[in-house]
Design a protein around this motif. Structure first.
Motif, PDB file in Angstrom:
ATOM      1  N   HIS A  97      80.332  45.754  64.574  1.00 51.57           N
ATOM      2  CA  HIS A  97      78.950  46.102  65.110  1.00 51.57           C
ATOM      3  C   HIS A  97      78.614  45.708  66.463  1.00 51.57           C
ATOM      4  O   HIS A  97      77.619  45.925  67.037  1.00 51.57           O
ATOM      5  N   ILE A  98      79.539  44.766  67.182  1.00 44.51           N
ATOM      6  CA  ILE A  98      79.558  43.982  68.239  1.00 44.51           C
ATOM      7  C   ILE A  98      80.428  44.921  69.249  1.00 44.51           C
ATOM      8  O   ILE A  98      81.487  44.694  69.213  1.00 44.51           O
ATOM      9  N   GLY A  99      79.882  45.453  70.208  1.00 50.61           N
ATOM     10  CA  GLY A  99      80.463  45.778  71.416  1.00 50.61           C
ATOM     11  C   GLY A  99      80.601  45.183  72.798  1.00 50.61           C
ATOM     12  O   GLY A  99      80.101  44.051  72.747  1.00 50.61           O
ATOM     13  N   TYR A 100      80.894  46.019  73.820  1.00 45.99           N
ATOM     14  CA  TYR A 100      81.035  45.207  75.073  1.00 45.99           C
ATOM     15  C   TYR A 100      79.850  45.520  75.972  1.00 45.99           C
ATOM     16  O   TYR A 100      79.594  44.787  76.895  1.00 45.99           O
ATOM     17  N   ALA A 101      78.778  46.145  75.399  1.00 46.79           N
ATOM     18  CA  ALA A 101      77.431  46.061  76.021  1.00 46.79           C
ATOM     19  C   ALA A 101      76.635  45.211  75.309  1.00 46.79           C
ATOM     20  O   ALA A 101      75.302  44.871  75.996  1.00 46.79           O
ATOM     21  N   GLY A 102      76.751  44.473  74.459  1.00 48.70           N
ATOM     22  CA  GLY A 102      75.804  43.321  73.768  1.00 48.70           C
ATOM     23  C   GLY A 102      74.991  43.959  72.641  1.00 48.70           C
ATOM     24  O   GLY A 102      74.397  45.229  72.745  1.00 48.70           O
ATOM     25  N   ILE A 103      74.691  43.033  71.802  1.00 52.09           N
ATOM     26  CA  ILE A 103      73.697  43.558  70.570  1.00 52.09           C
ATOM     27  C   ILE A 103      72.864  42.279  70.063  1.00 52.09           C
ATOM     28  O   ILE A 103      73.491  41.270  70.244  1.00 52.09           O
ATOM     29  N   HIS A 104      71.616  42.430  69.962  1.00 52.81           N
ATOM     30  CA  HIS A 104      70.854  41.308  69.583  1.00 52.81           C
ATOM     31  C   HIS A 104      70.844  40.926  68.185  1.00 52.81           C
ATOM     32  O   HIS A 104      71.499  41.770  67.339  1.00 52.81           O
ATOM     33  N   ILE A 105      70.799  39.774  68.132  1.00 44.77           N
ATOM     34  CA  ILE A 105      71.087  39.354  66.751  1.00 44.77           C
ATOM     35  C   ILE A 105      70.277  39.774  65.470  1.00 44.77           C
ATOM     36  O   ILE A 105      70.837  40.082  64.411  1.00 44.77           O
ATOM     37  N   ASP A 106      69.144  40.192  65.878  1.00 42.97           N
ATOM     38  CA  ASP A 106      68.052  40.986  64.661  1.00 42.97           C
ATOM     39  C   ASP A 106      68.727  42.421  64.544  1.00 42.97           C
ATOM     40  O   ASP A 106      68.851  42.571  63.314  1.00 42.97           O
ATOM     41  N   GLU A 107      69.311  42.860  65.165  1.00 40.06           N
ATOM     42  CA  GLU A 107      69.962  44.366  65.168  1.00 40.06           C
ATOM     43  C   GLU A 107      71.253  43.994  64.401  1.00 40.06           C
ATOM     44  O   GLU A 107      71.617  44.938  63.435  1.00 40.06           O
ATOM     45  N   LEU A 108      72.043  42.820  64.748  1.00 41.46           N
ATOM     46  CA  LEU A 108      73.224  42.801  63.696  1.00 41.46           C
ATOM     47  C   LEU A 108      72.868  42.385  62.260  1.00 41.46           C
ATOM     48  O   LEU A 108      73.330  43.013  61.406  1.00 41.46           O
ATOM     49  N   LYS A 109      71.575  41.748  62.145  1.00 47.66           N
ATOM     50  CA  LYS A 109      71.445  41.330  60.625  1.00 47.66           C
ATOM     51  C   LYS A 109      70.841  42.718  59.919  1.00 47.66           C
ATOM     52  O   LYS A 109      71.184  42.843  59.041  1.00 47.66           O
ATOM     53  N   LYS A 110      70.224  43.480  60.747  1.00 50.33           N
ATOM     54  CA  LYS A 110      69.808  44.946  59.956  1.00 50.33           C
ATOM     55  C   LYS A 110      71.115  45.775  59.575  1.00 50.33           C
ATOM     56  O   LYS A 110      71.079  46.313  58.896  1.00 50.33           O
ATOM     57  N   LEU A 111      71.965  45.695  60.759  1.00 51.34           N
ATOM     58  CA  LEU A 111      73.080  46.496  60.487  1.00 51.34           C
ATOM     59  C   LEU A 111      74.208  46.150  59.341  1.00 51.34           C
ATOM     60  O   LEU A 111      74.551  46.830  58.756  1.00 51.34           O
ATOM     61  N   THR A 112      74.364  44.894  59.578  1.00 47.80           N
ATOM     62  CA  THR A 112      75.283  44.372  58.565  1.00 47.80           C
ATOM     63  C   THR A 112      74.689  43.924  56.865  1.00 47.80           C
ATOM     64  O   THR A 112      75.576  44.030  56.030  1.00 47.80           O
ATOM     65  N   GLY A 113      73.319  43.854  57.025  1.00 45.62           N
ATOM     66  CA  GLY A 113      72.657  43.618  55.804  1.00 45.62           C
ATOM     67  C   GLY A 113      73.113  42.107  55.174  1.00 45.62           C
ATOM     68  O   GLY A 113      72.662  41.935  53.985  1.00 45.62           O
ATOM     69  N   LEU A 114      73.437  41.234  56.241  1.00 48.06           N
ATOM     70  CA  LEU A 114      73.652  39.809  55.608  1.00 48.06           C
ATOM     71  C   LEU A 114      72.488  39.068  55.852  1.00 48.06           C
ATOM     72  O   LEU A 114      71.572  39.359  56.900  1.00 48.06           O
ATOM     73  N   GLU A 115      72.178  37.932  55.114  1.00 49.51           N
ATOM     74  CA  GLU A 115      71.277  37.290  55.283  1.00 49.51           C
ATOM     75  C   GLU A 115      71.498  36.015  56.230  1.00 49.51           C
ATOM     76  O   GLU A 115      72.622  36.027  56.678  1.00 49.51           O
ATOM     77  N   TRP A 116      70.414  35.524  56.983  1.00 48.16           N
ATOM     78  CA  TRP A 116      70.632  34.610  57.861  1.00 48.16           C
ATOM     79  C   TRP A 116      71.719  33.625  57.726  1.00 48.16           C
ATOM     80  O   TRP A 116      72.663  33.105  58.633  1.00 48.16           O
ATOM     81  N   LYS A 117      71.843  32.986  56.395  1.00 52.46           N
ATOM     82  CA  LYS A 117      72.674  31.841  56.204  1.00 52.46           C
ATOM     83  C   LYS A 117      73.932  32.099  56.249  1.00 52.46           C
ATOM     84  O   LYS A 117      74.940  31.458  56.122  1.00 52.46           O
ATOM     85  N   ALA A 118      74.326  33.770  55.819  1.00 50.65           N
ATOM     86  CA  ALA A 118      75.538  34.238  55.872  1.00 50.65           C
ATOM     87  C   ALA A 118      76.144  34.602  57.258  1.00 50.65           C
ATOM     88  O   ALA A 118      77.179  34.554  57.725  1.00 50.65           O
ATOM     89  N   LEU A 119      75.184  35.077  57.808  1.00 52.34           N
ATOM     90  CA  LEU A 119      75.327  35.724  59.399  1.00 52.34           C
ATOM     91  C   LEU A 119      75.698  34.617  60.338  1.00 52.34           C
ATOM     92  O   LEU A 119      76.671  34.807  61.069  1.00 52.34           O
ATOM     93  N   TYR A 120      74.949  33.558  60.225  1.00 59.63           N
ATOM     94  CA  TYR A 120      75.139  32.369  61.311  1.00 59.63           C
ATOM     95  C   TYR A 120      76.696  31.929  61.231  1.00 59.63           C
ATOM     96  O   TYR A 120      77.496  31.679  62.374  1.00 59.63           O
ATOM     97  N   PRO A 121      77.068  31.616  60.215  1.00 60.56           N
ATOM     98  CA  PRO A 121      78.469  31.100  59.939  1.00 60.56           C
ATOM     99  C   PRO A 121      79.554  32.204  60.518  1.00 60.56           C
ATOM    100  O   PRO A 121      80.552  31.546  61.194  1.00 60.56           O
ATOM    101  N   VAL A 122      79.419  33.385  60.205  1.00 59.59           N
ATOM    102  CA  VAL A 122      80.083  34.409  60.642  1.00 59.59           C
ATOM    103  C   VAL A 122      80.306  34.294  62.098  1.00 59.59           C
ATOM    104  O   VAL A 122      81.565  34.638  62.676  1.00 59.59           O
ATOM    105  N   LEU A 123      79.164  34.424  62.772  1.00 61.23           N
ATOM    106  CA  LEU A 123      79.062  34.580  64.181  1.00 61.23           C
ATOM    107  C   LEU A 123      79.831  33.435  64.937  1.00 61.23           C
ATOM    108  O   LEU A 123      80.439  33.422  65.951  1.00 61.23           O
TER     109      LEU A 123
END
Length: 365
Positions: free
Chosen positions: A318-344
């Motif tokens: 979901h991350i391209g070369y134009a950039g994406i906001h973390i809120d949009e990433l959370k919505k698209l991936t369905g991951l909780e914050w505690k799971a998303l931060y370590p992945v990033l």
């Protein structure tokens, strides 16, 4: 001695020979195809017969002189020495989408992987004098489209076309360069290395026989093939008067999708693309804007994700070369914050993404 070939010759042999006669254009061939039950009949036609179906007398004289069995055999023998593949509208492997357009090429000459003509494709065109932003956008969009399984088609012209081909080649995928001259003529000359690379890893294509010189009038006709082979056409940068907009017009006539990359309103290179968006073209701010139209064809890039754990691969997709906001990433991936931060964090450590100010993330080169 060459092979002796007698009548009846295949329809495609007559068609290829017709295409080789100087001064014979698309409409003349159409009259001949529609005016005969078999092109083999032409061996017996008189000048008067040609004229009777609407062919000019000077062209009829040339045809009567040229279209002999010996000439057809000569062209056929010449083809055996060519490194080029020849596909006609009579062949089963003629591209399906191209067959649907107004005035599909009677003959196609190819150098490289002709299987690409059957692949899902996107055209990409633009100005010969792009800005650095336009070059970057064309290169990255082409690379990403290729990573998702699309073949990128352009015209090998200076500027945006060149960047589109280079981006697709960097991703290791196929690209098709449609020429506005003979298949063996490199134009512009500074793209000789690019021509050779595309011939090796992609496909160089032309409707013009070998030896056809560069002529300004041939390039607009070339553009109908770029759009005709593709599901849609992306215009990256183009002034109001631009050959790229001719391609967009062909795409609309052919019921293809038209996409446009927006740019500054006072910049001449973006005047045409911004107008396309105003008139209804689909705006492209990231490759996902294109992929969303073809979910059945876009595939995840296995090269980038094959060695990643499932969650990291999911986030990276979901991350391209134009950039994406973390809120949009959370919505698209369905991951909780505690799971998303370590992945990033892991993706940054692996130098696959980097963080921009304002909690935006962008894919690395």
């Amino acid at each position: 001695m060459g092979e002796v070939i007698g009548l009846p010759l295949a329809e495609r042999d007559w068609l290829i020979a017709l295409d080789a006669v100087q001064g014979v254009g698309w409409k003349t061939i159409q009259r001949l195809v529609e005016g005969t039950e078999s092109l083999n009949e032409l061996a017996e036609w008189t000048v008067e017969k040609y004229v009777s179906i609407g062919i000019r007398s000077d062209v009829a004289l040339v045809l009567r002189e040229k279209l002999t069995v010996d000439f057809i055999n000569e062209v056929k023998q010449r083809r055996k020495r060519w490194p080029y593949c020849v596909i006609t509208v009579f062949d089963e492997d003629y591209p399906r989408l191209l067959r649907e357009i107004h005035q599909p090429p009677w003959v196609l000459y190819g150098l490289g992987d002709v299987r690409l003509l059957q692949s899902p494709s996107i055209g990409m065109v633009g100005t010969r004098k792009p800005t650095s932003y336009g070059r970057m956008a064309a290169f990255r969009l082409a690379r990403e489209l290729t990573e998702y399984g699309f073949t990128v088609i352009s015209g090998m012209a200076r500027g945006i076309d060149t960047e589109a081909h280079k981006g697709a080649l960097q991703a290791g995928g196929g690209t098709i360069a449609v020429l506005g001259c003979g298949i063996d003529v490199v134009y512009p000359p500074e793209n000789k290395k690019l021509y050779e690379t595309i011939a090796e890893k992609g496909l160089v294509l032309s409707e013009y026989p070998p030896g056809t010189p560069v002529h300004a009038g041939l390039f607009p006709q070339r553009n109908r093939i770029i759009s005709g082979l593709a599901y849609g056409v992306v215009v990256v940068e183009a002034p109001i008067r631009s050959g790229a907009l001719i391609t967009a017009d062909f795409a609309l006539e052919q019921s293809r999708d038209v996409f446009a990359v927006p740019g500054p309103i006072y910049q001449i290179q973006s005047s045409g693309t911004n107008r396309l968006i105003r008139d209804g073209a689909k705006i492209v701010t990231d490759v996902e804007d294109i992929l969303a139209e073809y979910p059945e064809h876009a595939r995840a890039n296995s090269q980038k994700t094959v060695d990643l754990p499932p969650e990291e691969a999911k986030v990276l997709s979901h991350i391209g070369y134009a950039g994406i906001h973390i809120d949009e990433l959370k919505k698209l991936t369905g991951l909780e914050w505690k799971a998303l931060y370590p992945v990033l964090m892991q993706l940054q450590l692996k130098k696959m993404i980097r963080q921009l100010p304002g909690a935006y993330f962008i894919r690395c080169e």
